[in-house]
Design a protein around this motif. Sequence first.
Motif, PDB file in Angstrom:
ATOM      1  N   PHE A   1     -27.168  19.603   6.103  1.00  0.00           N
ATOM      2  CA  PHE A   1     -26.485  20.815   5.644  1.00  0.00           C
ATOM      3  C   PHE A   1     -27.108  21.264   4.330  1.00  0.00           C
ATOM      4  O   PHE A   1     -27.204  20.467   3.400  1.00  0.00           O
ATOM      5  CB  PHE A   1     -25.008  20.547   5.354  1.00  0.00           C
ATOM      6  CG  PHE A   1     -24.209  20.049   6.519  1.00  0.00           C
ATOM      7  CD1 PHE A   1     -23.487  20.938   7.311  1.00  0.00           C
ATOM      8  CD2 PHE A   1     -24.129  18.701   6.804  1.00  0.00           C
ATOM      9  CE1 PHE A   1     -22.719  20.486   8.364  1.00  0.00           C
ATOM     10  CE2 PHE A   1     -23.359  18.234   7.863  1.00  0.00           C
ATOM     11  CZ  PHE A   1     -22.653  19.129   8.649  1.00  0.00           C
ATOM     12  N   ASP A   2     -27.514  22.519   4.232  1.00  0.00           N
ATOM     13  CA  ASP A   2     -28.011  23.018   2.944  1.00  0.00           C
ATOM     14  C   ASP A   2     -27.040  24.063   2.398  1.00  0.00           C
ATOM     15  O   ASP A   2     -27.075  25.219   2.798  1.00  0.00           O
ATOM     16  CB  ASP A   2     -29.414  23.619   3.091  1.00  0.00           C
ATOM     17  CG  ASP A   2     -30.074  23.840   1.729  1.00  0.00           C
ATOM     18  OD1 ASP A   2     -29.387  23.667   0.708  1.00  0.00           O
ATOM     19  OD2 ASP A   2     -31.267  24.181   1.704  1.00  0.00           O
ATOM     20  N   GLU A   3     -26.181  23.659   1.511  1.00  0.00           N
ATOM     21  CA  GLU A   3     -25.163  24.530   0.916  1.00  0.00           C
ATOM     22  C   GLU A   3     -24.503  25.426   1.955  1.00  0.00           C
ATOM     23  O   GLU A   3     -24.538  26.649   1.824  1.00  0.00           O
ATOM     24  CB  GLU A   3     -25.789  25.394  -0.186  1.00  0.00           C
ATOM     25  CG  GLU A   3     -26.595  24.553  -1.153  1.00  0.00           C
ATOM     26  CD  GLU A   3     -26.674  25.169  -2.531  1.00  0.00           C
ATOM     27  OE1 GLU A   3     -25.774  25.941  -2.884  1.00  0.00           O
ATOM     28  OE2 GLU A   3     -27.629  24.844  -3.259  1.00  0.00           O
ATOM     29  N   PRO A   4     -23.891  24.846   2.982  1.00  0.00           N
ATOM     30  CA  PRO A   4     -23.393  25.673   4.081  1.00  0.00           C
ATOM     31  C   PRO A   4     -22.207  26.545   3.682  1.00  0.00           C
ATOM     32  O   PRO A   4     -21.920  27.526   4.351  1.00  0.00           O
ATOM     33  CB  PRO A   4     -22.975  24.646   5.137  1.00  0.00           C
ATOM     34  CG  PRO A   4     -22.663  23.424   4.361  1.00  0.00           C
ATOM     35  CD  PRO A   4     -23.603  23.414   3.199  1.00  0.00           C
TER      36      PRO A   4
ATOM     37  N   LYS B   1     -32.978  19.448  -4.391  1.00  0.00           N
ATOM     38  CA  LYS B   1     -32.103  19.042  -3.287  1.00  0.00           C
ATOM     39  C   LYS B   1     -32.598  19.587  -1.960  1.00  0.00           C
ATOM     40  O   LYS B   1     -32.760  18.858  -0.980  1.00  0.00           O
ATOM     41  CB  LYS B   1     -30.678  19.575  -3.504  1.00  0.00           C
ATOM     42  CG  LYS B   1     -30.080  19.287  -4.843  1.00  0.00           C
ATOM     43  CD  LYS B   1     -28.699  19.919  -4.977  1.00  0.00           C
ATOM     44  CE  LYS B   1     -28.697  21.433  -4.983  1.00  0.00           C
ATOM     45  NZ  LYS B   1     -29.104  22.050  -6.249  1.00  0.00           N
ATOM     46  N   SER B   2     -32.834  20.917  -1.929  1.00  0.00           N
ATOM     47  CA  SER B   2     -33.265  21.535  -0.679  1.00  0.00           C
ATOM     48  C   SER B   2     -34.607  20.972  -0.247  1.00  0.00           C
ATOM     49  O   SER B   2     -34.829  20.731   0.941  1.00  0.00           O
ATOM     50  CB  SER B   2     -33.392  23.045  -0.836  1.00  0.00           C
ATOM     51  OG  SER B   2     -32.164  23.603  -1.171  1.00  0.00           O
ATOM     52  N   THR B   3     -35.486  20.768  -1.216  1.00  0.00           N
ATOM     53  CA  THR B   3     -36.807  20.246  -0.886  1.00  0.00           C
ATOM     54  C   THR B   3     -36.686  18.901  -0.180  1.00  0.00           C
ATOM     55  O   THR B   3     -37.311  18.663   0.855  1.00  0.00           O
ATOM     56  CB  THR B   3     -37.639  20.095  -2.169  1.00  0.00           C
ATOM     57  OG1 THR B   3     -37.673  21.356  -2.830  1.00  0.00           O
ATOM     58  CG2 THR B   3     -39.041  19.647  -1.867  1.00  0.00           C
TER      59      THR B   3
HETATM   60 MG   LIG Z   1     -31.513  24.816  -2.451  1.00  0.00          MG
END
Ligand SMILES: [Mg+2]
Lengths: 294, 358
Positions: B157-160, B42-44
């Motif tokens: 948004f990355d797991e904010p 996901k983050s990638t």
């Molecule tokens: Mg991640």
Amino acid sequence: MQRRVTFDNRLLPYLLLAPQVAVTLVFFIWPAANAIWQSVHLQDAFGIRSEFVWFENFTNVLGDPNYLDTLKVTVVFSLAVTVLAMGLALLLAVLADSKIKGARAYKTLLIWPYALAPAVAAVLWMFIFNPDIGSFGRALRALGYDWDYRLNGGQALTMVIMAASWKQVSYNFIFFLAGLQAIPRSVMEAASIDGAGPVRRFWTITFPLLSPTTFFLLVVDMVYAFFETFGTIHALTQGGPGKATETLIFRVYQDGVVNNDLGGSSAQSVILMVIVIALTAVQFRFVERKVHYS
Amino acid sequence: MATVEIRNVRKSYGPVEAIKGIDIAIQDGEFLVLLGPSGCGKSTLLRMVAGLEGITGGEIAIGGRVVNHLDPKDRDIAMVFQNYALYPHMTVFDNMAYGLKIRGIPKAEIRARVDKAANILELGRFLDRRPSQLSGGQRQRVAMGRAIVREPAAFLFDEPLSNLDAKLRTQMRVEIKRLQDRLGITSLYVTHDQVEAMTLADRILVMNHGVAEQIGTPLEVYQRPASLFVAGFIGSPPMNVLDGRIDDRGEAVLLPGGQRLALPQARPTDAGRPVKLGIRPEHMAVAAQDFSGGFSIEVELVEALGADTVVYGRLPDGESLLVRMAGIPTVRERDRLTVAPQDGALHLFDAVTGRRME
Ligand SMILES: [Mg+2]
Ligand SMILES: Nc1ncnc2c1ncn2[C@@H]1O[C@H](COP(=O)(O)OP(=O)(O)OP(=O)(O)O)[C@@H](O)[C@H]1O
């Protein structure tokens, strides 16, 4: 809350502190006290009798126009060494921190100079810059440049500045690199998303976040330039030609050990001590305010 | 405001392929949630959209412009990081104003925009503080503020919310939803929390091992999971999955314990085929003891949650079966019950590929 360690035996804490206190007493307090005592006395050439002379040694030293020249050389030398050593180290650390090939080998190589004794380092520099046998020195002469630091004071000063900075770069590099690596990557990423290019990121994010390291190194490097460069100067130029590379610390040695003027030399030591204490105090008072500790 | 198109995007780290070809077109103003377990990429994917990670293959376009080779600063996006990534040496005001100053926006307008954002996020009192003098929730708001003052083409948004406690997380979730409705800015939101995904998303992209298992609205993903993975990942407690076989006439599923569950529609072409049968715990109800189309279970554990109750049952062949019932039923441990799936509660998946069978 702070954790407090308590000892059952009331003597034990003093015992544990004793070695440190002893070292400080023998190697710092005792010589310093000695210097202060000698700076207000005049000794005969054999060191048998001494006479209390109030501040005569100080007025003699400060009234000597040569001494002011030495002070000037010292200021130029110390500033140049500090700026050069820190600037270069920061540049190298920034490079090492970015993703470059062979970063590991590069880091190790940069740390080596720190492990060299000043005299060894000085011999190395001589092999490079000696006008007769040094590779770079001969190259300069071959190009028609009149390079001879044994005759030209400006060249000699430049060389000792380079040699002294070079040794300190390693030390600064390690601290700068650690400082850089402590900056969270996401903060830099946030700045690049906010629109900052590499140069702006450096000046608005990296540099301010490094300020505790920079401040610490500023104090250390000033003290280094004032005191610990004696070996480098002694091995390379002996303060010459003339007095072109004679710094305050070198003069203390020259007057005290070579010229046997113990009172004058001690007065100079005391002045030097006061200068460094004052400098450090000023740095803590005025520079540290601008430092951001996270 | 812009569309974000991700076309067959791939990412490899050396020999490891982290993203294996993802395709999605995000509409202008849409809220897309990337949902999946830890390490699924996901983050990638998000960082590739941001420009923080190179793109190995495929294309990403923001507002119709391919951005593969643009720096993050030229992509007109704003990002909120999991650890907030605030500038520790700047005040809250300067944190929010940083991006605007760089863009050369006049001082008065910067002031106005920051004040407006601070108002929306109730940060007015904190503008002169440093991040270290704020609580986690307040820092989170500053990170949001820094993103919204920019008025970018897209939010990332990355797991904010993952560093906040449960209560604050719910509160911020509602706030993010409200903000996005109000600002209407295209958003990509990474999370592994299905509640966040279900409540925030216009559409959810469920990821697993670098592929998109399913793309759909929250209800589609819940009601018609495209694979066993999605079925297990969405819904709490997770869907029951039982091994079974379609009978020779294609009219019912036979289970090893001897039960026979009639299919809503006959599937003669699948006759005799092994399948995985999925039934959500909340889609079963207690039936008469002798009802033939249900499961007979022995109750092992009862978890009363207040609003509803989860019953852990064991089938005669030893498989476990979860049933979620409304309210506080009079079920005890070691009771014998018959539970039956409600109409339309059966999901069939291919026993080999795990894909949904329509
Ligand atoms: Mg991640
Ligand atoms: N720099 C890297 N080098 C090698 N592999 C990486 C790198 N970054 C990520 N990966 C791998 O890529 C995969 C996806 O990582 P990613 O960070 O996108 O996961 P994620 O879905 O965001 O997980 P989480 O929910 O834990 O944050 C992981 O298997 C990870 O190990």
